[in-house]
Design an enzyme around this catalytic site. Structure first.
Site, PDB file in Angstrom:
ATOM      1  N   ARG A1132       0.846  -1.189   0.000  1.00  0.00           N
ATOM      2  CA  ARG A1132       0.000   0.000   0.000  1.00  0.00           C
ATOM      3  C   ARG A1132       0.879   1.234   0.000  1.00  0.00           C
ATOM      4  O   ARG A1132       1.753   1.388   0.865  1.00  0.00           O
ATOM      5  CB  ARG A1132      -0.933   0.002   1.215  1.00  0.00           C
ATOM      6  CG  ARG A1132      -1.855   1.210   1.206  1.00  0.00           C
ATOM      7  CD  ARG A1132      -2.706   1.347   2.444  1.00  0.00           C
ATOM      8  NE  ARG A1132      -3.256   2.693   2.459  1.00  0.00           N
ATOM      9  CZ  ARG A1132      -3.663   3.343   3.540  1.00  0.00           C
ATOM     10  NH1 ARG A1132      -3.580   2.761   4.730  1.00  0.00           N
ATOM     11  NH2 ARG A1132      -4.137   4.575   3.440  1.00  0.00           N
ATOM     12  N   HIS A1177      -3.369  10.964   1.041  1.00  0.00           N
ATOM     13  CA  HIS A1177      -2.901  10.651   2.394  1.00  0.00           C
ATOM     14  C   HIS A1177      -2.349  11.928   3.013  1.00  0.00           C
ATOM     15  O   HIS A1177      -1.186  12.008   3.388  1.00  0.00           O
ATOM     16  CB  HIS A1177      -1.848   9.546   2.355  1.00  0.00           C
ATOM     17  CG  HIS A1177      -1.666   8.843   3.674  1.00  0.00           C
ATOM     18  ND1 HIS A1177      -1.782   7.490   3.833  1.00  0.00           N
ATOM     19  CD2 HIS A1177      -1.387   9.326   4.907  1.00  0.00           C
ATOM     20  CE1 HIS A1177      -1.566   7.145   5.083  1.00  0.00           C
ATOM     21  NE2 HIS A1177      -1.320   8.261   5.758  1.00  0.00           N
ATOM     22  N   GLU A1222      -8.075   8.063   6.278  1.00  0.00           N
ATOM     23  CA  GLU A1222      -8.429   8.655   7.568  1.00  0.00           C
ATOM     24  C   GLU A1222      -8.924  10.093   7.443  1.00  0.00           C
ATOM     25  O   GLU A1222      -8.319  11.024   7.983  1.00  0.00           O
ATOM     26  CB  GLU A1222      -7.240   8.587   8.530  1.00  0.00           C
ATOM     27  CG  GLU A1222      -6.774   7.169   8.818  1.00  0.00           C
ATOM     28  CD  GLU A1222      -5.690   7.095   9.887  1.00  0.00           C
ATOM     29  OE1 GLU A1222      -5.325   8.156  10.441  1.00  0.00           O
ATOM     30  OE2 GLU A1222      -5.197   5.986  10.153  1.00  0.00           O
ATOM     31  N   ASN A1364      -8.379   1.318   9.273  1.00  0.00           N
ATOM     32  CA  ASN A1364      -7.132   1.471  10.007  1.00  0.00           C
ATOM     33  C   ASN A1364      -7.426   1.406  11.504  1.00  0.00           C
ATOM     34  O   ASN A1364      -8.330   2.091  11.985  1.00  0.00           O
ATOM     35  CB  ASN A1364      -6.475   2.826   9.719  1.00  0.00           C
ATOM     36  CG  ASN A1364      -6.030   2.983   8.281  1.00  0.00           C
ATOM     37  OD1 ASN A1364      -6.101   2.040   7.493  1.00  0.00           O
ATOM     38  ND2 ASN A1364      -5.575   4.175   7.926  1.00  0.00           N
ATOM     39  N   TYR A1366      -5.445   0.945  15.538  1.00  0.00           N
ATOM     40  CA  TYR A1366      -4.224   0.837  16.320  1.00  0.00           C
ATOM     41  C   TYR A1366      -4.471   0.544  17.796  1.00  0.00           C
ATOM     42  O   TYR A1366      -3.697  -0.172  18.430  1.00  0.00           O
ATOM     43  CB  TYR A1366      -3.417   2.145  16.211  1.00  0.00           C
ATOM     44  CG  TYR A1366      -2.829   2.369  14.843  1.00  0.00           C
ATOM     45  CD1 TYR A1366      -1.563   1.905  14.525  1.00  0.00           C
ATOM     46  CD2 TYR A1366      -3.555   3.037  13.872  1.00  0.00           C
ATOM     47  CE1 TYR A1366      -1.021   2.096  13.261  1.00  0.00           C
ATOM     48  CE2 TYR A1366      -3.021   3.245  12.598  1.00  0.00           C
ATOM     49  CZ  TYR A1366      -1.754   2.769  12.295  1.00  0.00           C
ATOM     50  OH  TYR A1366      -1.226   2.950  11.050  1.00  0.00           O
ATOM     51  N   GLU A1431      -4.403  -0.503   7.737  1.00  0.00           N
ATOM     52  CA  GLU A1431      -3.281  -0.123   8.599  1.00  0.00           C
ATOM     53  C   GLU A1431      -3.470  -0.761   9.959  1.00  0.00           C
ATOM     54  O   GLU A1431      -4.575  -0.781  10.495  1.00  0.00           O
ATOM     55  CB  GLU A1431      -3.168   1.401   8.799  1.00  0.00           C
ATOM     56  CG  GLU A1431      -2.587   2.173   7.643  1.00  0.00           C
ATOM     57  CD  GLU A1431      -2.464   3.662   7.953  1.00  0.00           C
ATOM     58  OE1 GLU A1431      -2.286   3.995   9.152  1.00  0.00           O
ATOM     59  OE2 GLU A1431      -2.542   4.470   7.019  1.00  0.00           O
TER      60      GLU A1431
END
Length: 1581
Positions: A1132, A1177, A1222, A1364, A1366, A1431
């Site tokens: 990516r 991005h 995002e 994404n 985390y 992600e």
């Protein structure tokens, strides 16, 4: 009957259990051939009419039969709340309250919040010793529409949890199937007047029996159905508010009776043999007493009253399957008299009569009051009173309650029970269960000291006992209504029936025991009114504890050989320190809580107690903040029952408390013996043992009798023998029951703070010598007390004697510097070794201490050391005088060597050390007690190494919180979870012989110099109220759970799953243009907003920027080669918009920029790696930002033009597109907070929403462009990538926090996902922002609206869900008042669980289980989309370590959770992308935070990429397409190239889970999939 109708509108009903010893009914009960109601009533009337008032009210002592059962009740709509949680359907009571029919517009929405507080309610039941709990099931929570096809699993699971929690606590559940709260969907079809409801109830009952019947043995079909018929469908006072007393009321009863019978037959036919339970019905009735006792007409009217109320339901079930003859006759009589129909009583067929009669295994009775009945003729209006020709009255002398419809008439219960026995149960032989009895109190005044309820219960229970003992009525149970205050129908929360007070103004909904709760628990304990408990569990002679004298050990060296502890632990990484350990302590581990006499007892001068030094000190003005003292404290001297309630509820094994010396010996000497003080401790000890709680008794906890301080206290050697006399008496008096003695609590504090600093009584300020003299005497006194026990009592009593020492762990400032290690050793020897070394080693002080004080003394010109010396005889006497090692500890300090001043003689300066707190320590309400959990493990290891591996008890460990943190004590939750786990590590991993853990403390109390600030308790005590109410905090429930589990067993959600992803699963890694490319001005590239932002001072850490970054613009071959090393098939990347369109428009295309991406794509394809391209991005062309950027609506067209160029250039080779990465961060960080480019924060109330609006429209246009122009040609996929944390409520027991978690997800993920997947913003977000905007005076919402055309254009613009993720957060409600921005609109505060591992980013905490949960959320919330994880990764900072174990751990655990989501939850995950390929510019953090698989050495101009160990770990997962069981032979996918080394697996994961299925490896299978359907269950903490 109007009076009766009014009182029943209160909803005073409940249900009870059957006797476990009762004979099970396998067939329906025998029936009467005909009613004898009049005869039954006459029997009762004749029996009691001649009673005098004195005879009637005479109290009967004694107890109920041994098999009698006690219960307490509640009903679902009154307590549960959660009215729309987890798919629950609306009930008629929800609708009724929302329409404003309840007092003060109150609703059922939250009620007591029992939906989230199962553990809280079980706590109350344990505290009361209630063996049974009667509750009802909300039909609409399980079947929202009333039918099984609408089944809600979450609702089913709620009752599973409740039942299981009760059983785990030793409490039997009794379940009412229906208590008034009909699903509104059924009511919309007519409710109980629609004949189809019989089948609906039958279906509901069948489900409940099948689901819960293995655990529920007592069932009640209906609770007070008369209320439903009469008040719901007759008068309309209750929902559904129908006013049809002529037809509907009787139709309802007809259908209820048939429904009850069908439910009974279902159980009898299908479940009785399997589960051996009982099914009955709970009917409500007053007693009807003739108003004129000599009037035959009034007697007959009273008999009719009972038939119209009780017989209406009881006669069909318990007699002959039909309504009472008197009821039928009276209705026909009135019809003839009035010439019109006043009541239409339906007729049962013969088959229905046969089906109904005998359908009860017990007679459930709800009873609250009585009525005086007179005949009343000639009224031709509808209603039971008029049809029945009677009128109800009350006697003005009857004691009233908060309801004018309920008076206390206890003797009526006995008469009613006799009537029921004669009329219904004496022949059928079924027992009576009193399923509800109680009274309301007002919602003002002293809400806790409810003496009126105590008197009511005492009298009513006594009347029930008379019916059993004197009249031979077969009664098996008594149920008090209710467990806690709740929603009481039309009266809302204005009347309180609870044994526990609930504060409905507090979102925590705390429950506080009232006086009636303590009273009822005593009734239960005594099985009535016997003088002594019915079945005492107390063992007067406790278990003997064997002990052996400790061996003599050589003195400690300087530094001690125990420095191995530092050598072992100080080099630990933060990851190694923080990694949570799952496991349990051994059976027999002693869990307890702590208190001390002065802190809790109060009664400072009660019953002959003498003053202590603390009494004298605190009563002087100015000594304690706010001039508070311990005169009353928690009033435990008068509240033994209250304290036992808490201890029972916690299910503790041990209670550590101290004796007040001056309460037993007021003058300190035996000659002043105070027997009442002795009696108090006898009662306490006996109460503990009766509840299977072991007393751990401290003989001295700082409160010296003032009389002894008057002779210089502990500075006087005479106290050694005086203390021994006191100890001798205590051993002799209490030792038959006390098996664990502690002589002194924290003698170091006594010596230093009391006689050195002078901070605490006796406030002697002689720091240079008094502490040493006092310690000398304390050691001798301890030894003397030990030997007295050893010589006189051990043989007969078999107990233990020890001393509780205190210590902070001392961590060297630098373990590699010997002088700092010596300093840390010295700090421990001065604090801990001062007392421990003489007792546990050689009878003498440690050499480090003797050497230090001696040298200091000499340097100060003294002729001898200020530290006294022991004779050899002293040493021999002191050595070994402890059977176990007891330690109190609260914090950790970092210690360094200093050279202290010589002109001050002080114990403190003698040490030559300086203490500070370690990095990362958490603040508490006491500055000097910050939380540093890892120090506990090291301290325990030190004790093991230093003192000959003794058995150890942690006798005091807790955290201080501010008083404002009352019951929702999150800090204490974190403290317990981390500190207890460190103790568990010491035991399980290090072999420390830890035997017990005592938490500080049982309840908030007087905290010495701080008064009542701060709080250490597991229970909140309100010191502003004279009765000192105790309320369990959330930490009490956690401690109970820890005790129940004996530690922290591995949660199922943390176990590893071995299996594989689908064959075509797409593995990838990722980067972004600005973060890696560099070449910021090369080959015609235009400026981006990040170029400008990074060149603005103070925006990027260490003034880093992306000018060169990783120089990937010039390193295509290197980057592709590194991607290949990861074995992934995809990469990516993002395209830099200003690199190909310098001004952001298509006026000029930079061919050099396009050529770079063409070359990169070609190189990837040549390496058999498929590119995944992100169009945006975050690096917007600065030229576009100069005209407003994403706030300018024209950017939608600009983005479409840009996308067209990229699709046209790369689309023939790129088959996976992401429009935006995002967008939330673009809108919020870029245009709201201003913490990312373009750094705008001037319009936080509006700009983020405008930006988001344009981002969404831009995405949609790019998607449609690809769909319309390129999809047919190139056949690729295109979507958007959204980011979100997982959110869990900080307090899962609290609706407010649960709601905050929902808002967090809807504002973070839903902000963009709802429009893309559903067409528009979520209603939650729209409503909340609109309401806050209008409240601020704006004419419209700050959130822009999509037009219908835009909704249609946006909806469905996705080929997959790009995601994404985390980290996770814990959320709570946060009120931002009138402030306007995104955060204020969301109204959420966030914290992290301290058990979650940290990373290199402050915001990223490791919680793998959250990954699975949010993936399941996406599936459920957005229509089960295809999901690509675009992600996921973790950062590090600080010195580089290529053996990046934390990253390996992160990927192993997070990817495994994704596997669970795929295989166990059915989430359609098609790919996984790891962030990131290499360390790069992490935006505002610059190069400080490193996420990469490859380390980029920035000190080398060539920027070499060096693989970390995580490269090979991830490559294995990719090669194996999942996880290979370690029990299998090595698979070829695990074998890497020879030059690649494999890191050892990270520690901490020892239990594994396997799954069968097409994608799973089934070899060595350990558990089937079915056992893991609840793997996503949230933690109870």
């Amino acid at each position: 009957m109007k009076v009766l109708e009014g009182f029943l509108s209160l909803g005073l009903l409940a249900v009870f259990f059957s006797s476990s010893n009762a004979k099970q009914q396998k067939f329906r009960i025998p029936v009467h051939q005909k009613s004898a109601s009049a005869i039954s009533y006459q029997k009762v009337w004749e029996k009691f009419r001649s009673q005098s008032e004195a005879e009637r009210d005479e109290f009967l002592s004694g107890s109920f039969p041994v098999d009698f059962e006690w219960s307490v009740s509640s009903e679902s709509f009154k307590v549960e709340g959660g009215w729309a949680e987890d798919g629950k359907g609306e009930t008629i009571w929800d609708r009724f309250s929302h329409e404003g029919h309840v007092f003060d517009k109150q609703t059922t929405d939250l009620a007591c919040d029992s939906y989230h507080k199962v553990d809280y309610d079980a706590y109350l039941l344990r505290g009361m010793m209630a063996p049974n709990y009667q509750f009802s099931i909300s039909w609409a929570r399980i079947f929202p529409t009333g039918h099984r096809e609408s089944l809600v699993n979450e609702g089913v699971a709620y009752y599973d949890k409740m039942i299981n929690t009760l059983l785990q606590s030793g409490i039997e559940p009794t379940v009412t199937l229906h208590h008034w709260d009909l699903p509104q969907a059924l009511q919309d079809s007519g409710g109980w007047v629609n004949d189809s409801i019989v089948e609906a109830f039958k279906e509901f009952s069948d489900f409940c029996f099948s689901r819960y019947g293995d655990r529920v043995k007592t069932w009640i079909t209906f609770g007070s159905p008369w209320v439903v018929s009469n008040l719901g469908y007759g008068t309309g006072e209750h929902p559904p508010s129908m006013k049809d007393p002529i037809i509907a009321s009787y139709k309802v009863t007809h259908n209820v009776l048939k429904s009850h019978a069908e439910a009974w037959h279902i159980y009898n036919d299908n479940y009785r043999k399997l589960y051996s339970g009982k099914v009955g019905i709970a009917l409500n009735s007053d007693w009807a007493e003739p108003k004129n006792p000599v009037s035959d007409q009034d007697v007959a009217a009273a008999e009719r009253y009972l038939n119209f109320q009780l017989g209406w339901f009881a006669h069909p079930i318990f007699v002959d399957g039909d309504y009472p003859a008197v009821l039928k006759k009276q209705i026909e009589k009135k019809k003839g008299e009035c010439g019109k129909e006043l009541a239409r009583l339906l007729v049962f067929t013969e088959a229905e009569k046969q089906r109904i009669r005998g359908t009860a295994d017990f007679f459930g009775l709800h009873h609250y009051t009585s009525r005086l009945i007179s005949e009343s003729l000639g009224v031709c209006d509808a209603g039971p009173n008029n049809v029945g020709d009677f009128e109800a009255h009350t006697d003005p002398t009857w004691p009233s309650t908060a309801s004018d419809q309920i008076q206390s008439v206890p003797w009526g219960l006995r008469r009613l029970l006799n009537y029921i026995y004669f009329e219904y149960t004496s022949i059928t032989k079924v027992p009576i269960y009193i399923t509800g009895n109680g009274m309301p109190t007002e919602n003002y005044g002293d809400l806790l000291n409810d003496i009126q309820r105590v008197n009511y219960l005492k009298a009513y229970i006594n009347e029930a006992m008379k019916a059993v003992r004197l009249d031979g009525v077969v009664i098996k149970r008594f149920t008090v209504q209710s467990l806690m205050d709740g929603f009481e129908g039309p009266q809302g929360y204005s009347q309180r029936f609870g044994l526990h007070y609930v504060n409905f103004e507090d979102p925590d909904r705390p429950r506080i025991p009232k006086a009636s709760a303590y009273y009822y628990s005593k009734v239960i304990e005594h099985n009535g009114f016997a003088e002594t408990p019915a079945s005492s569990k107390m063992q007067i002679n406790g278990n003997r504890i064997e002990s052996t004298k400790l061996p003599s050990l050589p003195p400690s060296e300087v530094p001690s050989k125990s420095k191995v502890v530092w050598e072992k632990f100080s080099p630990q990484t933060k990851f190694e320190r923080q990694l949570y350990h799952y496991g349990t302590f051994p059976e027999g581990f002693q869990w307890g809580v702590f208190s001390s006499a002065y802190q809790v007892e109060g009664g400072w001068n009660a019953d002959g107690k003498g003053p202590s030094v603390w009494d004298t000190f605190t009563q002087k003005p100015g000594m304690i903040p706010n001039n508070v003292n311990g005169d009353v404290a928690c009033d435990s001297y008068n509240k033994i029952d209250e304290d036992l309630y808490m201890l029972r509820a916690l299910k503790l094994k041990t209670y550590r408390f101290s004796l007040s010396w001056s309460r037993i010996f007021p003058s300190g000497k035996k000659s002043s013996l105070n027997q009442k003080g002795v009696d108090y401790y006898n009662r306490l000890i006996d109460g503990l043992l009766a509840n299977n709680i072991t007393p751990m008794v401290t003989l001295y906890h700082w409160d010296l009798p003032q009389a002894l301080q008057n002779i210089n206290g502990w500075d006087n050697p005479e106290l050694i023998n005086i203390f021994n006399e006191y100890c001798d008496f205590c051993y002799a008096t209490f030792g038959d029951r006390v098996k664990f003695w502690i002589t002194f609590n924290e003698p170091q504090t006594i010596a230093w703070s009391g006689y050195g600093l002078g901070q605490i009584p006796p406030n002697v300020n002689q720091p240079g010598d008094a502490p040493y003299r006092v310690a000398h005497n304390l050691l001798k006194a301890h030894a003397q007390a030990y030997h007295t026990y050893d010589n006189k009592y051990r043989a007969s009593q078999g107990g233990l004697v020890s001393i509780s020492l205190n210590a902070e762990w001392a961590e060297p400032l630098d373990v590699n510097i010997p002088r700092e290690v010596v300093a840390a050793d010295r700090a421990l020897q001065f604090q801990l070794g001062w007392f421990a070394h003489p007792i546990f080693k050689n009878g003498d002080y440690p050499d480090a201490m003797k050497w230090q004080v001696s040298n200091k003394s000499e340097l100060q010109g003294l002729t001898e050391s200020r530290l006294p010396s022991f004779t050899d005889e002293d040493k021999a006497f002191i050595q070994g005088t402890a059977d176990v090692f007891c330690i109190n500890t609260y914090t950790t300090k970092v210690v360094r060597h200093v050279t202290s001043i010589l002109d001050v003689e002080s114990y403190q300066t003698d040490q030559d050390v300086e203490r500070d707190f370690p990095d990362g320590s958490e603040n508490t309400a006491v500055y000097d007690q910050k939380t540093v959990s890892w120090g506990l493990r090291r301290l325990l290891n030190w004790l093991k190494e230093e003192y000959g591996d003794p058995e150890i008890y942690i006798t005091g460990n807790g955290v201080a919180t501010v008083p404002e943190m009352t019951v929702d004590d999150t800090d204490r939750i974190f403290f317990l979870k981390t500190y207890v786990d460190e103790a568990l590590k010491a035991h399980n991993l290090d072999g420390v012989r830890l035997k017990g853990y005592i938490a500080s403390s049982l309840m908030d109390s007087f905290e010495w110099l701080n008064g009542y600030y701060p709080s250490y308790g597991l229970h909140h005590v309100n010191f502003l109220l004279s009765n000192r109410p105790r309320t369990p905090k959330r930490s009490a429930h956690l401690l109970f759970d820890i005790i129940r589990n004996n530690g922290f067993p591995m949660p199922v959600e943390e176990e590893m799953l071995y299996g594989h992803f689908p064959e075509e699963f797409m593995w990838s890694t990722a980067t972004a243009a600005y973060q890696i490319e560099g070449a910021w001005r090369t080959d015609g590239k235009g400026l981006s907003i990040w170029d400008k932002y990074a060149h603005t001072p103070s925006k990027i850490a260490k003034d880093d920027n992306g000018d060169i970054a990783c120089d990937s613009y010039n390193r295509i071959a290197d980057d592709v080669d590194n991607v290949k090393k990861l074995r992934v098939g995809h990469y990516r990347m993002s395209v830099a918009w200003p690199r190909i369109m310098p001004d952001g428009t298509n006026r000029k295309i930079n061919e050099a920029g396009l050529n770079y991406y063409n070359r990169l794509v070609d190189a990837l394809l040549a390496a058999n790696i498929q590119p995944q391209v992100t169009l945006y991005h975050w690096d917007l062309p600065q030229a576009l930002q100069d005209v407003g950027g994403w706030e300018n609506e024209t950017i939608v067209d600009r983005f479409r033009d840009y996308a067209d160029v990229v699709f046209n250039s790369l689309g023939d080779r790129v088959k996976f597109w992401i429009t935006l990465n995002e967008p939330l961060n673009v809108a919020l960080a870029g245009y709201g907070h201003g913490t990312a480019a373009p750094g705008i924060n001037s319009r936080p109330a509006t700009a983020p929403y405008v930006v988001a609006h344009n981002l969404i429209k831009a995405h949609a246009e790019a998607w449609h462009l690809y769909n319309d122009k390129y999809r047919a040609k190139y056949g690729g996929l295109i979507s958007i990538t959204l980011n979100s944390d997982w959110a869990e409520p900080r307090n899962p027991y609290k609706q407010e926090d649960v709601d905050s978690a929902v808002r967090y997800l809807q504002f973070m993920l839903g902000w963009f996902a709802h429009p893309v997947f559903n067409g528009d913003y979520s209603d939650l977000m729209k409503d909340r922002i609109r309401e806050r905007s209008l409240a601020a005076g704006r004419p419209q919402s700050r959130l822009p609206e999509f037009t219908p055309a835009e909704v249609a254009r946006i909806n469905g613009t996705h080929d997959y869900f790009g995601f994404n993720h985390y980290t996770s957060v814990l959320t709570h409600y946060l009120d931002y008042k009138d402030y306007e921005d995104y955060d204020a609109d969301r109204g959420v505060g966030v914290v992290s669980d301290r058990t979650w591992l940290e990373s290199g980013s402050f915001w990223l905490k490791v919680n793998p289980a959250g990954f699975r949960k949010i993936l399941k959320f996406i599936k459920d919330e957005y229509g089960d989309p295809i999901v690509y994880i675009t992600e996921n990764g973790v950062s590090e900072r600080g010195p580089i370590d290529l053996n990046d174990v934390p990253r390996i751990h992160y990927y192993n655990t997070y990817i495994n959770q994704a596997l669970k989501a795929r295989l166990l939850d059915g989430v359609d995950i098609r790919g996984y992308t790891a962030w990131s390929l290499m360390d790069n510019v992490e935006w505002g953090a610059g190069f400080e935070e490193r996420f990469g698989f490859f380390y980029v050495n920035r000190s080398d101009p060539s920027l070499p990429r060096i693989p970390k160990e995580s490269v090979w770990s991830y490559a294995k997962i990719v090669s194996c397409n999942g996880f290979i069981s370690p029990g299998e032979s090595p698979h070829e996918c695990q074998i890497l190239e020879p030059e690649e080394t494999n890191p050892a697996p990270p520690p901490g994961k020892e239990l594994f889970l396997e799954v069968s299925g097409p994608d799973a490896d089934t070899r060595n299978k350990k558990r089937p999939v079915e056992e893991h359907i609840n793997l996503d269950k949230t933690d109870d903490f």
